[in-house]
Design a protein around this motif. Structure first.
Motif, mmCIF file in Angstrom:
data_model
loop_
_atom_site.group_PDB
_atom_site.id
_atom_site.type_symbol
_atom_site.label_atom_id
_atom_site.label_comp_id
_atom_site.label_asym_id
_atom_site.label_seq_id
_atom_site.Cartn_x
_atom_site.Cartn_y
_atom_site.Cartn_z
ATOM 1 N N MET A 149 37.979 13.965 6.861
ATOM 2 C CA MET A 149 38.551 13.198 8.195
ATOM 3 C C MET A 149 38.994 11.558 7.606
ATOM 4 O O MET A 149 39.404 11.313 7.343
ATOM 5 N N GLY A 150 37.536 11.513 6.534
ATOM 6 C CA GLY A 150 38.232 9.653 5.896
ATOM 7 C C GLY A 150 38.913 10.056 5.427
ATOM 8 O O GLY A 150 40.528 9.340 5.166
ATOM 9 N N PHE A 151 39.605 11.151 3.928
ATOM 10 C CA PHE A 151 40.840 11.079 4.199
ATOM 11 C C PHE A 151 42.234 11.308 4.972
ATOM 12 O O PHE A 151 43.079 10.737 5.525
ATOM 13 N N ALA A 152 42.103 12.303 5.604
ATOM 14 C CA ALA A 152 42.618 12.630 6.895
ATOM 15 C C ALA A 152 43.371 11.124 7.571
ATOM 16 O O ALA A 152 44.268 11.125 8.255
ATOM 17 N N ARG A 153 42.079 10.542 7.944
ATOM 18 C CA ARG A 153 42.488 9.083 8.547
ATOM 19 C C ARG A 153 43.560 8.677 8.258
ATOM 20 O O ARG A 153 44.419 7.488 7.872
ATOM 21 N N ALA A 154 42.837 8.141 6.891
ATOM 22 C CA ALA A 154 43.393 7.146 5.984
ATOM 23 C C ALA A 154 44.568 7.579 5.983
ATOM 24 O O ALA A 154 45.903 6.876 4.715
ATOM 25 N N ALA A 155 45.258 9.120 5.169
ATOM 26 C CA ALA A 155 46.200 9.131 4.747
ATOM 27 C C ALA A 155 47.224 9.948 5.960
ATOM 28 O O ALA A 155 48.178 9.841 6.171
ATOM 29 N N LYS A 156 47.270 9.603 7.515
ATOM 30 C CA LYS A 156 47.553 10.074 8.376
ATOM 31 C C LYS A 156 48.084 11.627 8.470
ATOM 32 O O LYS A 156 49.197 11.559 8.725
ATOM 33 N N LEU A 157 47.143 12.253 7.747
ATOM 34 C CA LEU A 157 47.648 13.791 8.245
ATOM 35 C C LEU A 157 46.921 14.312 9.010
ATOM 36 O O LEU A 157 46.139 14.268 9.389
ATOM 37 N N PRO A 158 47.667 15.594 9.676
ATOM 38 C CA PRO A 158 47.538 16.474 10.274
ATOM 39 C C PRO A 158 46.459 17.023 10.030
ATOM 40 O O PRO A 158 46.769 17.888 8.615
ATOM 41 N N VAL A 159 45.882 18.202 11.264
ATOM 42 C CA VAL A 159 44.320 18.492 10.116
ATOM 43 C C VAL A 159 44.763 20.739 11.212
ATOM 44 O O VAL A 159 45.093 20.010 12.517
ATOM 45 N N VAL A 160 44.692 21.455 10.429
ATOM 46 C CA VAL A 160 44.436 22.567 11.387
ATOM 47 C C VAL A 160 43.256 23.134 10.409
ATOM 48 O O VAL A 160 42.416 22.874 9.242
ATOM 49 N N LEU A 161 42.405 22.817 11.045
ATOM 50 C CA LEU A 161 40.474 23.728 11.466
ATOM 51 C C LEU A 161 40.600 25.796 11.172
ATOM 52 O O LEU A 161 41.238 26.106 11.565
ATOM 53 N N ALA A 162 40.533 25.609 10.345
ATOM 54 C CA ALA A 162 40.194 27.026 9.430
ATOM 55 C C ALA A 162 38.045 27.663 9.464
ATOM 56 O O ALA A 162 37.753 26.884 9.611
ATOM 57 N N GLY A 163 38.365 28.710 10.835
ATOM 58 C CA GLY A 163 36.727 29.395 10.959
ATOM 59 C C GLY A 163 36.804 30.977 10.762
ATOM 60 O O GLY A 163 38.254 31.418 10.240
ATOM 61 N N ASP A 164 35.998 31.732 10.488
ATOM 62 C CA ASP A 164 35.700 32.533 9.571
ATOM 63 C C ASP A 164 34.674 33.052 10.542
ATOM 64 O O ASP A 164 33.619 33.262 11.060
ATOM 65 N N ILE A 165 35.118 34.634 10.906
ATOM 66 C CA ILE A 165 34.964 35.254 12.494
ATOM 67 C C ILE A 165 34.635 36.116 11.511
ATOM 68 O O ILE A 165 33.387 37.139 11.831
ATOM 69 N N ASP A 166 34.473 36.640 10.209
ATOM 70 C CA ASP A 166 33.839 37.782 8.939
ATOM 71 C C ASP A 166 31.936 37.371 9.286
ATOM 72 O O ASP A 166 31.150 38.614 9.285
ATOM 73 N N ARG A 167 31.956 36.232 9.319
ATOM 74 C CA ARG A 167 30.506 35.542 9.398
ATOM 75 C C ARG A 167 29.855 35.913 11.140
ATOM 76 O O ARG A 167 28.793 35.255 10.669
ATOM 77 N N GLY A 168 30.658 35.769 11.842
ATOM 78 C CA GLY A 168 29.983 35.790 13.673
ATOM 79 C C GLY A 168 30.094 34.691 13.921
ATOM 80 O O GLY A 168 29.963 33.127 12.744
ATOM 81 N N GLY A 169 29.887 33.887 15.193
ATOM 82 C CA GLY A 169 29.776 32.735 15.607
ATOM 83 C C GLY A 169 31.100 32.282 15.816
ATOM 84 O O GLY A 169 31.343 30.476 15.732
ATOM 85 N N VAL A 170 32.317 33.110 15.480
ATOM 86 C CA VAL A 170 33.836 31.307 14.868
ATOM 87 C C VAL A 170 34.217 30.926 16.279
ATOM 88 O O VAL A 170 34.575 29.716 16.161
ATOM 89 N N ILE A 171 33.341 31.561 17.705
ATOM 90 C CA ILE A 171 34.065 30.736 18.563
ATOM 91 C C ILE A 171 33.126 29.848 18.860
ATOM 92 O O ILE A 171 33.950 28.049 18.696
ATOM 93 N N ALA A 172 31.957 29.575 18.729
ATOM 94 C CA ALA A 172 31.093 28.120 18.274
ATOM 95 C C ALA A 172 31.468 27.632 16.971
ATOM 96 O O ALA A 172 31.046 26.296 17.711
ATOM 97 N N SER A 173 32.035 27.745 16.159
ATOM 98 C CA SER A 173 31.801 27.655 15.334
ATOM 99 C C SER A 173 33.042 26.285 15.332
ATOM 100 O O SER A 173 32.800 25.111 14.882
ATOM 101 N N LEU A 174 34.132 26.795 15.887
ATOM 102 C CA LEU A 174 35.334 26.207 15.786
ATOM 103 C C LEU A 174 34.779 25.072 17.129
ATOM 104 O O LEU A 174 35.499 23.491 17.382
ATOM 105 N N VAL A 175 34.801 25.965 17.703
ATOM 106 C CA VAL A 175 34.627 24.356 19.584
ATOM 107 C C VAL A 175 33.484 23.130 19.104
ATOM 108 O O VAL A 175 32.969 22.392 19.903
ATOM 109 N N GLY A 176 32.034 24.164 18.584
ATOM 110 C CA GLY A 176 31.182 23.353 18.543
ATOM 111 C C GLY A 176 31.891 22.699 17.286
ATOM 112 O O GLY A 176 31.101 20.865 17.270
ATOM 113 N N THR A 177 32.681 22.115 16.185
ATOM 114 C CA THR A 177 32.551 21.097 15.472
ATOM 115 C C THR A 177 33.797 20.004 16.723
ATOM 116 O O THR A 177 33.555 18.965 16.015
#
Length: 486
Positions: A149-177
Motif C-alpha cells: 500500500m505504500g507504493f500503491a498510494r504513492a503511485a495512485k495505483l488501483p489494487v486487486v487483492l488475490a486470495g488462495d481458496i486452496d489453503r482454506g479460509g479465503v473468505i476470512a482472509s479477504l474480508v479480514g484484510t
C-alpha cells in the motif's frame, strides 16, 4: 500510461503467476505490457540485459510480456543471508545489507528510486502490471512500506487483492484484510480475485457474493487450479517444503534443501525428464543412498550452508555416494562447497574466516566483494549452452585445469575432478538446453527426452493466459488499469 497492482492476502497465494498470466494475456491482445515489483525478497534471481539482477518471478513475467529483462522491473531486491539480515540490491547492484535494526528506515529511503523505475517503465509501454509482496494485512510492516500500500498510494495505483481458496479460509482472509486496513489503504483496493479453486464453481457462488458484500469490492473472477502452472518456475523456496510426487524412473537426482538455497529452478528441466525423478532432501533426512546424481545447488550464504550440510550429516552421505561411484554436480555456491576450502577474508558473509570444504574438487574459493553478474554462452560436456553467472567469489586450483565449461570468449569456468565424476560450475541455467542436459544425463545412464524447456515454459504461459481470459473479467481489469492512465 495505465497500471494495475495485484496484491495478495499472503505469501504464495499466486500473485507472481497471476501477474505473469496477465502480462501474457495483455500481450496477446496486442498491448505493450511490462511487469513491475517495487520490492522483492528472494534468493532466486536473474541477470538482466543491463548487467544487473532482478527476482526470477519478474524475469518470468518479462518473458510472459515478451519483453527484455531490465533492472527497473524490480528496483529493490532483498536476498536473505541470515534470519535477520539480507543483502540489499538496488537497481540491480549490491548496495550493502539491511538488518532488522534498520529495515524500516532503509526501505523508506528507497521509495524515490522505486518511483523512478516505475515512471521509466510507464513511459515505455501501454500498461504496467505490478506485483505486491507478502500481504497488506501485515499492518505491523506498514510504516515505511514500499512493497504494497505504500507504493500503491504513492503511485495512485488501483489494487486487486488475490486470495488462495486452496489453503482454506479465503473468505476470512479477504474480508479480514479489509477489516485491518486503514480507510485510505482500503480505498485503493478496487476488486478481488479468488485463486486456485478446485471443484464446481457453483458451490462457491454464495461465498463469492459474500466477499463482495462484506468488502464492497468488485469480484474480478474465480480462477481454477491450473495444472499448467507446474511447468513454470517457482520463485519462493516455500514450495520446497512440500513433498514432490514420486514418479517411476530409472535414475534418481537428489538435492539437499539448504537454508539459503538460491536459484533452485536450475533443476526444473530435470523434473520434466520422464526417466528422472528429482527429490529435494529436507533437513533431518539422509540423502537417499540410491541416488545416481547429487546436485549441490546455489546458496546465498556458502559458508553457513556448508556448516549446515555438516550438521545434517549430508557431507557423509555425499562422500559415501562418491566413494561408491556416484556423480556430483555443484552449481555456484554448491561448487564452492565441493572444494578443499572456502575463505572469507573480507567478511562478505559475516565474520571473516575460513572453512574446510568437502574436498571432492582440488580447488579453493575466496569470497570477494565484487559480484559477478553476466550472461554466458559456451560449451560444456561437449554441448553448447546458454546460462548466467551470479556469484561473489573466485575459485582456483589444479582441478580448474579441467574446466567444466568454456565460454565463446575463450574463458574457462568451473572444474572437474580427476575421476570425472565431480563437476563444479558457476553457471546457472545450464540444464535448460537439451544438448547439455542430455550429455549430463548420459553420465548416469539416462537417455534424455530432448525436450525444449524454454518452449515448454512458453506454452504454459499461453495456457495460463487463456485460462485467465476465460475466468477473469479481463475487460474490467483493463478498464480499471486505464483509470490510472492520463
Amino acid at each position: 500510461m495505465a497500471g494495475l497492482m495485484i496484491q495478495g492476502t499472503g505469501s504464495d497465494v499466486g500473485k507472481s503467476v497471476l501477474v505473469a498470466g496477465l502480462c501474457r494475456a495483455l500481450a496477446n491482445r496486442g498491448l505493450t505490457v511490462l511487469p513491475f515489483k517495487p520490492q522483492n525478497m528472494s534468493n532466486n534471481a536473474a541477470v538482466t540485459a543491463d548487467g544487473g539482477e532482478i527476482g526470477r518471478a519478474q524475469a518470468l513475467q518479462a518473458l510472459a510480456a515478451r519483453a527484455e529483462l531490465h533492472t527497473d522491473m524490480n528496483p529493490v531486491l532483498l536476498k536473505p543471508e541470515a534470519d535477520r539480515t539480507s543483502q540489499l540490491v538496488v537497481h540491480g547492484r549490491v548496495r550493502g545489507r539491511l538488518g532488522a535494526e534498520n529495515f524500516r528506515e532503509g526501505r523508506r529511503s528507497l521509495m524515490p528510486e522505486v518511483l523512478e523505475s516505475w515512471r521509466r517503465l510507464q513511459a515505455r509501454c501501454d500498461m504496467v502490471v505490478v506485483e505486491g509482496a507478502g500481504s497488506p494485512a501485515e499492518i505491523n510492516l506498514r510504516d515505511g512500506d514500499i512493497a504494497n500500500m505504500g507504493f500503491a498510494r504513492a503511485a495512485k495505483l488501483p489494487v486487486v487483492l488475490a486470495g488462495d481458496i486452496d489453503r482454506g479460509g479465503v473468505i476470512a482472509s479477504l474480508v479480514g484484510t479489509r477489516a485491518v486496513l486503514d480507510l485510505e489503504d482500503a480505498a485503493m483496493i478496487r476488486g478481488f480475485i479468488v485463486n486456485k479453486f478446485r471443484g464446481d464453481p457453483a458451490l462457491f457462488a454464495d461465498g463469492y457474493e459474500a466477499i463482495g458484500r462484506l468488502t464492497g469490492w468488485r469480484g474480478m473472477g474465480l480462477v481454477p487450479w491450473l495444472p499448467c502452472i507446474a511447468s513454470l518456475p517457482s520463485e519462493d523456496a516455500v514450495v520446497l517444503d512440500r513433498p514432490h510426487t514420486a514418479r517411476s524412473s530409472r535414475r534418481l537426482v537428489a538435492c539437499p534443501m539448504l537454508p539459503r538455497i538460491a536459484n533452485f529452478d536450475d533443476l526444473d528441466p530435470l523434473r520434466h525428464e520422464p526417466d528422472v525423478a528429482v527429490t529435494m532432501v529436507p533437513p533431518s533426512q539422509p540423502i537417499p543412498p540410491q541416488a545416481d546424481l547429487i546436485v549441490l545447488p546455489g546458496s546465498k550464504a556458502t559458508m553457513a550452508d556448508l556448516a549446515f550440510v555438516r550438521e545434517q550429516g549430508w557431507d557423509i552421505d555425499i562422500l559415501h555416494h562418491h566413494r561408491h561411484g556416484g556423480a556430483v554436480l555443484g552449481i555456484c555456491g554448491g561448487y564452492q562447497m565441493l572444494g578443499r576450502e572456502v575463505c572469507d577474508p573480507h567478511g562478505i558473509e559475516g565474520a571473516a574466516g575460513r572453512m574446510a570444504g568437502l574436498g571432492l574438487l582440488d580447488v579453493t574459493t575466496e569470497l570477494t566483494p565484487r559480484k559477478a553478474l553476466r550472461r554466458v554462452t559456451g560449451t560444456a560436456l561437449g554441448a553448447g549452452f546458454e546460462g548466467y553467472e551470479m556469484h561473489m567469489g573466485e575459485t582456483a586450483g589444479p582441478d580448474c585445469a579441467r574446466p567444466f565449461a568454456r565460454t565463446l570468449g575463450g574463458e574457462s569456468d568451473g572444474a572437474t575432478s580427476a575421476d570425472g565424476r565431480v563437476l563444479g560450475t558457476y553457471c546457472h541455467g545450464l540444464l535448460g538446453g537439451a544438448a547439455l542436459r542430455g550429455a549430463l544425463l548420459a553420465r548416469i545412464g539416462v537417455r534424455s527426452s530432448g525436450h525444449d524447456h524454454a518452449a515448454l515454459v512458453d506454452r504454459a504461459l499461453d495456457q495460463l493466459a487463456a485460462a485467465l481470459e476465460q475466468h477473469l473479467d479481463m475487460d474490467g481489469l483493463i478498464a480499471l488499469a486505464r483509470e490510472h492512465g492520463p
